[in-house]
Write an enzyme that holds these catalytic residues in place. Structure first.
Site, PDB file in Angstrom:
ATOM      1  N   GLY A  37      37.758  29.611  42.798  1.00 50.28           N
ATOM      2  CA  GLY A  37      38.690  28.546  42.469  1.00 50.28           C
ATOM      3  C   GLY A  37      39.726  28.393  43.563  1.00 50.28           C
ATOM      4  O   GLY A  37      39.517  28.811  44.708  1.00 50.28           O
ATOM      5  N   GLY A  40      40.961  31.961  44.492  1.00 45.52           N
ATOM      6  CA  GLY A  40      39.820  32.692  45.028  1.00 45.52           C
ATOM      7  C   GLY A  40      39.440  32.225  46.415  1.00 45.52           C
ATOM      8  O   GLY A  40      39.096  33.032  47.300  1.00 45.52           O
ATOM      9  N   LYS A 146      45.250  37.314  36.411  1.00 51.59           N
ATOM     10  CA  LYS A 146      46.419  37.366  35.539  1.00 51.59           C
ATOM     11  C   LYS A 146      45.962  37.218  34.091  1.00 51.59           C
ATOM     12  O   LYS A 146      45.329  36.238  33.743  1.00 51.59           O
ATOM     13  CB  LYS A 146      47.400  36.241  35.859  1.00 51.59           C
ATOM     14  CG  LYS A 146      48.306  36.508  37.060  1.00 51.59           C
ATOM     15  CD  LYS A 146      47.684  36.152  38.373  1.00 51.59           C
ATOM     16  CE  LYS A 146      48.703  36.231  39.504  1.00 51.59           C
ATOM     17  NZ  LYS A 146      48.099  35.931  40.810  1.00 51.59           N
ATOM     18  N   LYS A 231      54.533  36.671  33.520  1.00 54.88           N
ATOM     19  CA  LYS A 231      55.353  35.601  34.115  1.00 54.88           C
ATOM     20  C   LYS A 231      54.800  34.226  33.781  1.00 54.88           C
ATOM     21  O   LYS A 231      55.529  33.244  33.741  1.00 54.88           O
ATOM     22  CB  LYS A 231      55.482  35.802  35.625  1.00 54.88           C
ATOM     23  CG  LYS A 231      54.151  35.966  36.375  1.00 54.88           C
ATOM     24  CD  LYS A 231      53.592  34.679  36.916  1.00 54.88           C
ATOM     25  CE  LYS A 231      52.287  34.907  37.662  1.00 54.88           C
ATOM     26  NZ  LYS A 231      51.806  33.715  38.355  1.00 54.88           N
ATOM     27  N   GLN A 326      46.582  29.895  32.523  1.00 53.71           N
ATOM     28  CA  GLN A 326      46.589  31.269  32.037  1.00 53.71           C
ATOM     29  C   GLN A 326      47.702  31.502  31.017  1.00 53.71           C
ATOM     30  O   GLN A 326      47.580  32.323  30.122  1.00 53.71           O
ATOM     31  CB  GLN A 326      46.759  32.242  33.203  1.00 53.71           C
ATOM     32  CG  GLN A 326      45.649  32.169  34.232  1.00 53.71           C
ATOM     33  CD  GLN A 326      44.302  32.567  33.673  1.00 53.71           C
ATOM     34  OE1 GLN A 326      44.138  33.640  33.142  1.00 53.71           O
ATOM     35  NE2 GLN A 326      43.326  31.678  33.788  1.00 53.71           N
TER      36      GLN A 326
END
Length: 377
Positions: A37, A40, A146, A231, A326
């Site tokens: 992605g 990545g 994450k 976060k 995420q």
């Protein structure tokens, strides 16, 4: 041509040189990046620049690509290998001619002894099960992922999942890393978290370190990884504040309170987590940049502007072109942990983010949650 000099045992200097060269090649580390992605692809670019420069790595960097068909009918993997560019997730950036896209996961990891995981966390368990028993015995891993897996027995960090499923050591890399900025070589920092093996940590630092991407190592895997995970929940809260146009003072307060909950949650789960880790790039720096930019803040802002009437799934599909959020899934997973352990009242910000994201509360509740703060918090 001058004859080779004779040495003891009948060997020649030239033979020794050849043997040393062969041994150097055999002992070089081979890297595979699992994920292609936005982040990545940037990680592959960083790594590829160093494998060409450093003698202890094979030049080639394999990048596993989840195969997709582009609108013109071409396969994404073919286009990456033909153009040296991930035209879908990192357009306009050359990855390095030594990056080879591979749609076959098992083939991509087969020969590598350094595995870099950088996929959405919800796919990690399936990926690990697919390659278990099919990697080198001396392989080591690093996770740039994450998130966490929530199981019946409790939360499981992605680095732990990798270690348990594959039977290998796993470090982590987190930091204030907006991928598109690193792609154009703007200065950034990151933190490698490791358990016991300092030498492995130094190899990972060497693999990622460039003049514009400064990497340091700390012996605190859980602390570094939880900073990178939590976060994103705070960034969702920051996005709500932006969408409601509440201003910078409110956003700063949300960030401060979020950092406090990040630290408290981390130390409740893992008492070994170090206070100093929150002052590394993976901690306060990553929190700041994610709350100012980044996809989680961006989509949460749109969610709030729409009064919560459009779902995160809908906004994600519209705004991110295939990339994954995420923060929303992590907020849900954190909420499950808090609920199961009776900690909801201790973490009002984390709890409220999930309740807003799931439609139980309106976005405006993000500034009302403080009324629930326990006096002792």
């Amino acid at each position: 041509m001058a004859p080779a000099l004779e040495v003891q045992g009948g060997e020649t200097v030239s033979q020794n040189i050849v043997l040393n060269s062969v041994n150097d090649v055999i002992n070089r580390s081979k890297v595979t990046v699992i994920g292609s992605g936005n982040w990545g692809s940037v990680a592959s670019k960083l790594i590829a620049s160093n494998t060409l420069r450093l003698n202890n790595f094979h030049d080639e960097v394999r990048m596993w690509v989840y195969e997709e068909t582009l609108p013109n009918g071409e396969k994404l993997t073919d286009v990456i290998n033909q153009t040296n560019e991930n035209v879908k997730y990192l357009p306009g950036i050359k990855l390095g001619k030594n990056v080879v896209a591979d749609p076959d996961l098992e083939n991509a990891v087969r020969d590598a002894n350094m595995l870099v995981f950088v996929t959405p966390h919800q796919f990690m368990e399936g990926i690990c099960k697919r390659i278990a028993g099919k990697i080198r015995a001396d392989a080591e891993a690093i996770s740039l992922v994450k998130g966490m897996e929530v199981k019946m027995e409790g939360p499981c960090m992605i680095s732990t999942l990798i270690s348990e499923e594959l039977g290998i050591n796993c470090s982590v890399l987190m930091g204030a890393n907006i991928a598109n900025e690193i792609a154009v070589e703007k200065f950034s920092e990151a933190t490698v978290g490791y358990r016991q093996n300092r030498e492995a940590a130094e190899r990972w630092v060497q693999l990622f370190y460039t003049h514009y991407f400064i990497v340091t190592a700390v012996q605190d895997v859980e602390g570094v990884e939880l900073c990178g995970t939590l976060k994103n929940v705070v960034a969702i809260a920051a996005g709500f504040v932006d969408g409601l146009e509440m201003g910078n003072n409110t956003k700063a307060a949300i960030m401060r309170l979020g950092l406090r909950e990040m630290k408290a949650f981390s130390k409740l789960l893992f008492p070994s987590v170090k206070d100093s880790t929150f002052f590394e790039s993976c901690g306060v720096a990553d929190l700041i940049t994610t709350c100012l930019g980044g996809r989680n803040r961006k989509v949460a802002e749109a969610y709030a502007k729409n009064g919560g009437k459009r779902s995160f799934d809908e906004l994600e599909a519209e705004m991110l072109q295939g990339q994954k959020l995420q923060g929303v899934s992590t907020a849900r997973e954190v909420y499950e942990v808090l609920s199961h352990r009776g900690w909801l009242e201790l973490f009002p910000l984390f709890s409220t983010v999930h309740e807003i994201s799931s439609g139980l509360l309106p976005p405006s509740a993000i500034v009302e949650y403080s009324e629930k703060l326990p006096r002792s918090f």
